[in-house]
Design a protein around this motif. Structure first.
Motif, PDB file in Angstrom:
ATOM      1  N   LYS A  79       0.816  -1.220   0.000  1.00 33.49           N
ATOM      2  CA  LYS A  79       0.000   0.000   0.000  1.00 33.49           C
ATOM      3  C   LYS A  79       0.845   1.263   0.000  1.00 33.49           C
ATOM      4  CE  LYS A  79      -2.888  -1.737   3.235  1.00 33.49           C
ATOM      5  NZ  LYS A  79      -3.951  -1.727   4.232  1.00 33.49           N
ATOM      6  N   ASP A  80       1.981   1.219   0.655  1.00 27.88           N
ATOM      7  CA  ASP A  80       2.894   2.359   0.622  1.00 27.88           C
ATOM      8  C   ASP A  80       4.308   1.861   0.912  1.00 27.88           C
ATOM      9  OD1 ASP A  80       3.424   2.401   3.518  1.00 27.88           O
ATOM     10  OD2 ASP A  80       1.392   3.209   3.684  1.00 27.88           O
ATOM     11  N   LYS A  81       5.262   2.741   0.761  1.00 29.57           N
ATOM     12  CA  LYS A  81       6.664   2.358   0.938  1.00 29.57           C
ATOM     13  C   LYS A  81       6.943   1.836   2.344  1.00 29.57           C
ATOM     14  CE  LYS A  81       8.384   3.721  -3.080  1.00 29.57           C
ATOM     15  NZ  LYS A  81       9.074   2.894  -4.016  1.00 29.57           N
ATOM     16  N   ASN A  82       6.105   2.208   3.305  1.00 31.88           N
ATOM     17  CA  ASN A  82       6.273   1.760   4.687  1.00 31.88           C
ATOM     18  C   ASN A  82       5.204   0.742   5.068  1.00 31.88           C
ATOM     19  OD1 ASN A  82       8.445   3.589   5.142  1.00 31.88           O
ATOM     20  ND2 ASN A  82       6.919   5.226   5.251  1.00 31.88           N
ATOM     21  N   CYS A  83       4.800  -0.091   4.108  1.00 35.00           N
ATOM     22  CA  CYS A  83       3.683  -1.013   4.372  1.00 35.00           C
ATOM     23  C   CYS A  83       4.044  -2.079   5.391  1.00 35.00           C
ATOM     24  CB  CYS A  83       3.190  -1.645   3.087  1.00 35.00           C
ATOM     25  SG  CYS A  83       4.338  -2.832   2.382  1.00 35.00           S
TER      26      CYS A  83
END
Length: 183
Positions: A79-83
């Motif tokens: 979902k995002d770079k920090n998923c």
């Protein structure tokens, strides 16, 4: 001499093999993920397989020639770079490429729980059953349409001509003649 390919002839026949016009070569119609297995077990002398399939199944075949077609990339996406937190060193990963995913996360020292799926991999992070996915992408459009982003590429994949190791040496002249025609 037999060849295995994921590509089908243009007729609508349900036949799983066909010959060239001179009946010199026999072609088999098999699923992409099975090509290297048919070649490894000498049901076919040559085949066309993507690196993604070869790396996933680790078949004992020779990679002879990169056809430079079928360009795609194996990626970790979420979902995002920090998923997921790499610092936690644990992650749930949905994929149909179980072996590739395991090797990738082990190489990074990350404990990965692998969730095997056969399709619609992009749903797993959206529905909360996985932190991220490992999948093969060409344009990335399916990822984007489902709100996912590439976190990191794992490797690039193209289609290769592969050979059975025994066939390559026992039918060397025939195989190299065909390879030269392809080049």
């Amino acid at each position: 001499m037999y060849y295995s390919s994921q590509y089908c002839c243009s007729n609508l026949s349900r036949k799983l093999f066909f010959y060239d016009s001179e009946k010199k070569y026999k072609f088999l119609i098999v699923r992409a993920q099975d090509v290297a297995t048919y070649v490894e077990y000498k049901a076919a002398d040559l085949g066309i397989a993507g690196l993604d399939v070869l790396y996933e199944h680790n078949n004992d075949v020779l990679e002879l020639f990169d056809l430079n077609i079928g360009f795609c990339t194996m990626v970790v996406a979420g979902k995002d770079k920090n998923c997921f937190a790499y610092k936690n060193r644990s992650v749930r990963v949905a994929t149909k490429f179980v072996n590739i995913a395991k090797r990738h996360f082990v190489s990074k020292g990350i404990n990965a729980e692998i969730i095997k799926l056969y399709g619609s991999i992009e749903l797993a992070p959206l529905l909360g059953i996985a932190d991220c996915i490992v999948d093969i992408v060409s344009t990335g459009a399916t990822l984007k349409e489902n709100g996912l982003k590439v976190i990191e590429p794992i490797f690039e994949s193209t289609a290769f001509i592969i050979a059975n190791k025994i066939s390559y040496y026992t039918k060397y002249d025939q195989i190299n003649s065909l390879l030269e025609a392809v080049k």
